[in-house]
Design a protein around this motif. Structure first.
Motif, PDB file in Angstrom:
ATOM      1  N   THR A 161       0.835  -1.204   0.000  1.00 44.56           N
ATOM      2  CA  THR A 161       0.000   0.000   0.000  1.00 44.56           C
ATOM      3  C   THR A 161       0.870   1.255   0.000  1.00 44.56           C
ATOM      4  N   GLY A 162       1.896   1.292   0.841  1.00 49.29           N
ATOM      5  CA  GLY A 162       2.796   2.436   0.845  1.00 49.29           C
ATOM      6  C   GLY A 162       3.479   2.633  -0.490  1.00 49.29           C
ATOM      7  N   MET A 163       3.819   1.529  -1.161  1.00 47.58           N
ATOM      8  CA  MET A 163       4.485   1.630  -2.456  1.00 47.58           C
ATOM      9  C   MET A 163       3.573   2.245  -3.513  1.00 47.58           C
TER      10      MET A 163
ATOM     11  N   HIS B 120     -15.122 -11.560  23.368  1.00 50.29           N
ATOM     12  CA  HIS B 120     -16.335 -10.996  22.758  1.00 50.29           C
ATOM     13  C   HIS B 120     -16.924 -12.013  21.775  1.00 50.29           C
ATOM     14  N   PRO B 121     -17.496 -13.094  22.277  1.00 51.26           N
ATOM     15  CA  PRO B 121     -17.994 -14.160  21.399  1.00 51.26           C
ATOM     16  C   PRO B 121     -19.171 -13.748  20.523  1.00 51.26           C
ATOM     17  N   ASP B 122     -19.788 -12.610  20.820  1.00 49.12           N
ATOM     18  CA  ASP B 122     -20.929 -12.168  20.012  1.00 49.12           C
ATOM     19  C   ASP B 122     -20.523 -11.296  18.823  1.00 49.12           C
ATOM     20  N   LEU B 123     -19.208 -11.046  18.617  1.00 45.86           N
ATOM     21  CA  LEU B 123     -18.757 -10.283  17.448  1.00 45.86           C
ATOM     22  C   LEU B 123     -19.137 -11.008  16.159  1.00 45.86           C
ATOM     23  N   THR B 124     -19.498 -10.202  15.128  1.00 44.66           N
ATOM     24  CA  THR B 124     -19.764 -10.809  13.816  1.00 44.66           C
ATOM     25  C   THR B 124     -18.917 -10.193  12.708  1.00 44.66           C
ATOM     26  N   ALA B 125     -18.208  -9.090  13.003  1.00 45.40           N
ATOM     27  CA  ALA B 125     -17.384  -8.452  11.971  1.00 45.40           C
ATOM     28  C   ALA B 125     -16.184  -7.760  12.605  1.00 45.40           C
ATOM     29  N   ILE B 126     -15.062  -7.782  11.892  1.00 43.74           N
ATOM     30  CA  ILE B 126     -13.840  -7.119  12.341  1.00 43.74           C
ATOM     31  C   ILE B 126     -13.317  -6.238  11.220  1.00 43.74           C
ATOM     32  N   MET B 127     -13.093  -4.956  11.528  1.00 40.13           N
ATOM     33  CA  MET B 127     -12.398  -4.046  10.624  1.00 40.13           C
ATOM     34  C   MET B 127     -10.919  -4.042  11.024  1.00 40.13           C
ATOM     35  N   VAL B 128     -10.034  -4.232  10.063  1.00 43.46           N
ATOM     36  CA  VAL B 128      -8.606  -4.287  10.360  1.00 43.46           C
ATOM     37  C   VAL B 128      -7.910  -3.132   9.642  1.00 43.46           C
ATOM     38  N   GLN B 129      -7.399  -2.173  10.419  1.00 39.26           N
ATOM     39  CA  GLN B 129      -6.603  -1.092   9.835  1.00 39.26           C
ATOM     40  C   GLN B 129      -5.138  -1.390  10.137  1.00 39.26           C
ATOM     41  N   ASN B 130      -4.629  -2.394   9.464  1.00 39.00           N
ATOM     42  CA  ASN B 130      -3.294  -2.895   9.732  1.00 39.00           C
ATOM     43  C   ASN B 130      -3.055  -4.011   8.730  1.00 39.00           C
ATOM     44  N   GLU B 131      -2.631  -3.639   7.518  1.00 43.48           N
ATOM     45  CA  GLU B 131      -2.587  -4.626   6.444  1.00 43.48           C
ATOM     46  C   GLU B 131      -1.602  -5.751   6.709  1.00 43.48           C
ATOM     47  N   HIS B 132      -0.573  -5.500   7.507  1.00 44.24           N
ATOM     48  CA  HIS B 132       0.396  -6.553   7.802  1.00 44.24           C
ATOM     49  C   HIS B 132      -0.182  -7.591   8.758  1.00 44.24           C
ATOM     50  N   ALA B 133      -1.205  -7.218   9.527  1.00 42.42           N
ATOM     51  CA  ALA B 133      -1.837  -8.154  10.462  1.00 42.42           C
ATOM     52  C   ALA B 133      -3.073  -8.814   9.889  1.00 42.42           C
TER      53      ALA B 133
ATOM     54  N   SER C 159      -3.957  -2.618  -0.275  1.00 44.73           N
ATOM     55  CA  SER C 159      -3.712  -2.734  -1.707  1.00 44.73           C
ATOM     56  C   SER C 159      -4.144  -4.122  -2.175  1.00 44.73           C
ATOM     57  N   PRO C 160      -4.399  -4.287  -3.473  1.00 41.30           N
ATOM     58  CA  PRO C 160      -4.782  -5.608  -3.983  1.00 41.30           C
ATOM     59  C   PRO C 160      -3.742  -6.686  -3.681  1.00 41.30           C
ATOM     60  N   ASP C 161      -2.458  -6.344  -3.731  1.00 38.84           N
ATOM     61  CA  ASP C 161      -1.426  -7.337  -3.443  1.00 38.84           C
ATOM     62  C   ASP C 161      -1.568  -7.895  -2.032  1.00 38.84           C
ATOM     63  N   MET C 162      -1.824  -7.021  -1.071  1.00 39.06           N
ATOM     64  CA  MET C 162      -1.978  -7.477   0.305  1.00 39.06           C
ATOM     65  C   MET C 162      -3.267  -8.259   0.478  1.00 39.06           C
ATOM     66  N   ALA C 163      -4.343  -7.844  -0.204  1.00 32.85           N
ATOM     67  CA  ALA C 163      -5.620  -8.549  -0.087  1.00 32.85           C
ATOM     68  C   ALA C 163      -5.501  -9.981  -0.583  1.00 32.85           C
ATOM     69  N   MET C 164      -4.714 -10.185  -1.639  1.00 35.44           N
ATOM     70  CA  MET C 164      -4.592 -11.522  -2.219  1.00 35.44           C
ATOM     71  C   MET C 164      -3.695 -12.447  -1.406  1.00 35.44           C
ATOM     72  N   MET C 165      -2.973 -11.895  -0.419  1.00 36.97           N
ATOM     73  CA  MET C 165      -2.127 -12.736   0.428  1.00 36.97           C
ATOM     74  C   MET C 165      -2.945 -13.500   1.457  1.00 36.97           C
ATOM     75  N   SER C 166      -4.213 -13.145   1.593  1.00 39.09           N
ATOM     76  CA  SER C 166      -5.097 -13.831   2.536  1.00 39.09           C
ATOM     77  C   SER C 166      -5.895 -14.912   1.819  1.00 39.09           C
TER      78      SER C 166
ATOM     79  N   MET D  42     -11.760  -5.337   0.883  1.00 38.48           N
ATOM     80  CA  MET D  42     -10.901  -4.246   1.339  1.00 38.48           C
ATOM     81  C   MET D  42     -11.465  -2.877   0.983  1.00 38.48           C
ATOM     82  N   LEU D  43     -10.954  -1.898   1.719  1.00 36.82           N
ATOM     83  CA  LEU D  43     -11.117  -0.496   1.366  1.00 36.82           C
ATOM     84  C   LEU D  43      -9.761  -0.063   0.830  1.00 36.82           C
ATOM     85  N   ARG D  44      -9.678  -0.006  -0.496  1.00 38.10           N
ATOM     86  CA  ARG D  44      -8.391   0.246  -1.146  1.00 38.10           C
ATOM     87  C   ARG D  44      -7.954   1.690  -0.968  1.00 38.10           C
ATOM     88  N   ALA D  45      -6.740   1.868  -0.494  1.00 38.69           N
ATOM     89  CA  ALA D  45      -6.198   3.213  -0.295  1.00 38.69           C
ATOM     90  C   ALA D  45      -5.963   3.901  -1.641  1.00 38.69           C
TER      91      ALA D  45
END
Length: 342
Positions: free
Chosen positions: A76-78, A238-251, A278-285, A291-294
């Motif tokens: 993403t930084g690149m 928090h067993p009742d969670l149904t969604a996680i937003m991750v602002q940390n592409e390396h994690a 970035s798409p490259d990071m999204a495809m590593m999963s 994703m919300l692409r920067a």
């Protein structure tokens, strides 16, 4: 090696006129400029960068100050870097990466050397000590990001409020009401005031409160292992969670694999939405991240163009140019789906 005399003869002009075009020292009509540039292309003439710098009193070097020790330079930084480099090249400048710390010590030393015509700052803190260094030096600079009080600065940035609206709309349309925000934890004191993190968290708390959503906020190290550990804690507490937003592409990839390792299927049992990715990071999963692409390429381009306007002292109002905020783009992957019933 082709000489200026040969270019002048081919274009039917004087050597002085060729020099005016090469060094931008005097105006030349568009037709004459086109003839000279065509002649240079046909003859394979290459500009002498050192001579041009001496004539114009500019190095035509722009420095991109990126604190690489505090922030990993991932895919993403690149995208920001390549967008900035392409714009600089188009405008006949060279962009160099300065991996200097946010504490501004190294930046001050580099600025004193007079190597660059201007500086583009990335990974901006709300109270960024680099700003004062550049202001004291009188060196043109612009920002990709913004401080807590950016009104007197030239900057472009992500529209974090609009990005959060897009994210929450997407998850709520899928029926999610219990959502976690997982962000990069401060590796050192300086990063506690990291602009993107603070603005995202403020928008998340404000908008989820307004929408009546039940939320959790947690920090984690910017690593795959950090994502796994954080998500294990989230599921346990928090067993009742149904969604996680991750602002940390390396994690983010660690979040997905960590959920699966504790028997939580993605997206059947838990949706994962990755911020500023970035798409490259999204495809590593596996499965591929929603994703919300920067808008890295666009912001890199805009930041350099603003900086060059300042370097070349183009006419401008007394106030800085109006800031441009660009939201992230929602790109559907395979990690968000309808909320499960609990």
């Amino acid at each position: 090696m082709t000489t200026m005399r040969e270019v002048a003869d081919r274009a039917g002009v004087s050597i002085a006129t060729v020099s005016f075009v090469l060094n931008d020292t005097k105006p030349v009509t568009p037709a004459t400029r086109e003839r000279i540039e065509t002649a240079m292309a046909e003859l394979g003439f290459r500009r002498n960068a050192m001579a041009r710098a001496l004539a114009s009193r500019r190095s035509h070097l722009l420095a991109l100050a990126y604190p690489a020790l505090e922030h990993k330079l991932g895919s993403t930084g690149m995208e920001f870097v390549t967008g900035a480099a392409a714009a600089a090249r188009e405008m006949e400048y060279h962009l160099v990466l300065w991996p200097v710390s946010n504490d501004a010590t190294e930046l001050g030393e580099l600025v004193a050397d007079g190597l660059a015509d201007g500086v583009l700052l990335m990974e901006v803190l709300l109270d960024d000590p680099r700003i004062e260094v550049l202001q004291r030096a009188g060196l043109p600079f612009s920002l990709i990001g913004r401080t807590a009080d950016p009104d007197a600065l030239d900057y472009v940035d992500i529209d974090f409020d609009q990005t959060m609206t897009i994210a929450l709309d997407h998850l709520q349309e899928l029926g999610h009401q219990r959502i976690a925000l997982l962000q990069e934890g401060p590796l050192q004191r300086l990063l506690q005031s990291y602009g993107p993190k603070r603005r995202t968290r403020q928008a998340f708390r404000r908008m989820t409160r307004h929408r009546g959503l039940d939320v959790v906020v947690l920090d984690c190290p910017p690593t795959v292992g950090g994502g796994r550990q954080a998500v294990t804690r989230l599921v346990a507490e928090h067993p009742d969670l149904t969604a996680i937003m991750v602002q940390n592409e390396h994690a983010a990839a660690g979040v997905v694999s960590g959920l699966q390792s504790v028997g939580v299927a993605v997206p059947r049992d838990m949706s994962v939405l990755s911020f500023l990715t970035s798409p490259d990071m999204a495809m590593m999963s596996d499965p591929e991240l929603t994703m919300l692409r920067a808008p890295g390429t666009a912001l890199g381009d805009l930041g350099v163009r603003r900086l060059i306007d300042l370097v070349e002292a183009k006419p401008r109002p007394t106030e800085p140019a109006a800031p441009q905020l660009i939201p992230c783009e929602l790109v559907a992957g395979e990690t968000t789906a309808a909320a499960p019933s609990r």
